[in-house]
Design a protein around this motif. Structure first.
Motif, PDB file in Angstrom:
ATOM      1  N   GLU A  90      -5.061  -4.115   2.203  1.00 36.45           N
ATOM      2  CA  GLU A  90      -5.973  -3.136   1.602  1.00 36.45           C
ATOM      3  C   GLU A  90      -5.813  -1.769   2.268  1.00 36.45           C
ATOM      4  O   GLU A  90      -5.909  -0.745   1.622  1.00 36.45           O
ATOM      5  N   THR A 102      -2.442  -5.857  -7.040  1.00 33.35           N
ATOM      6  CA  THR A 102      -2.894  -4.968  -5.965  1.00 33.35           C
ATOM      7  C   THR A 102      -4.078  -4.107  -6.391  1.00 33.35           C
ATOM      8  O   THR A 102      -4.982  -3.880  -5.611  1.00 33.35           O
ATOM      9  N   CYS A 103      -4.061  -3.637  -7.618  1.00 34.91           N
ATOM     10  CA  CYS A 103      -5.078  -2.685  -8.074  1.00 34.91           C
ATOM     11  C   CYS A 103      -6.183  -3.325  -8.909  1.00 34.91           C
ATOM     12  O   CYS A 103      -7.127  -2.642  -9.299  1.00 34.91           O
ATOM     13  N   VAL A 109      -9.127   1.962  -7.656  1.00 32.83           N
ATOM     14  CA  VAL A 109      -8.567   1.990  -6.299  1.00 32.83           C
ATOM     15  C   VAL A 109      -8.259   3.436  -5.931  1.00 32.83           C
ATOM     16  O   VAL A 109      -8.270   4.314  -6.787  1.00 32.83           O
ATOM     17  N   SER A 166       1.234   3.149  -3.609  1.00 35.57           N
ATOM     18  CA  SER A 166       2.012   2.147  -2.881  1.00 35.57           C
ATOM     19  C   SER A 166       2.678   1.163  -3.839  1.00 35.57           C
ATOM     20  O   SER A 166       3.809   0.732  -3.601  1.00 35.57           O
ATOM     21  N   ARG A 214      -3.420   3.591  -2.591  1.00 38.42           N
ATOM     22  CA  ARG A 214      -3.118   2.190  -2.932  1.00 38.42           C
ATOM     23  C   ARG A 214      -2.307   2.124  -4.226  1.00 38.42           C
ATOM     24  O   ARG A 214      -1.373   1.351  -4.347  1.00 38.42           O
TER      25      ARG A 214
END
Length: 174
Positions: free
Chosen positions: A33, A142-143, A98, A105, A102
């Protein structure tokens, strides 16, 4: 991937590369995170540098150092542009899920992995779809976007990029 947040090293680069290549779903699920901007940007920069210099082997260039610089700036710049447009699209339709760090990335790691093969002539037909598939995986894992949301972010941001370059065509008349 349990490195200090924000620290980049060549060891981190190769560990991330191996994991992203072997199991992209797990890689993006386990992306910390607090993964720092330096880690993702460093990953992108190393891959972009490799891409830029490897691209010089594909043909003879009149000014190889200038060409290499253009390749490098294009690799980094297009990733930043795509991430920015994708983030804007996500925020417009679904709010700020997010941080941009992030979100970026995901684009940086996906682009960085595919840049390692993109310099090979005609591989762009394989690496571009692979990059966008990895971005889609990253956006969902991830998001926290749903698959349809990820697809819409990707399609709309690609559409904006195409329209932008299409709008520049009259400026580049021969």
């Amino acid at each position: 991937m349990t490195q200090d947040a924000g620290r980049f090293s060549i060891g981190f680069y190769f560990k991330s590369l191996a994991k992203a290549l072997a199991t992209p779903v797990t890689f993006f699920q386990e992306l910390p995170e607090d993964s720092g901007f330096r880690q993702s940007a460093g990953f992108l920069i190393v891959s972009s540098a490799f891409f830029a210099f490897a691209s010089l082997t594909t043909r003879d260039f009149e000014a190889p150092w200038i060409s290499s610089g253009v390749f490098f700036l294009n690799a980094v710049g297009m990733t930043l542009i795509a991430a920015g447009l994708g983030y804007i699209t996500m925020v417009m339709f679904w709010g700020r899920k997010v941080t941009f760090r992030r979100f970026f990335s995901v684009y940086a790691f996906a682009s960085g992995v595919t840049l390692l093969a993109s310099w090979i002539p005609l591989f762009v037909f394989m690496t571009e779809p692979w990059k966008w598939l990895m971005i889609g995986i990253g956006l969902t894992k991830t998001c926290g976007l749903k698959w349809l949301q990820s697809v819409l972010v990707i399609v709309l941001s690609i559409g904006m990029i195409v329209l932008f370059f299409w709008s520049l065509l009259p400026l580049v008349s021969y």
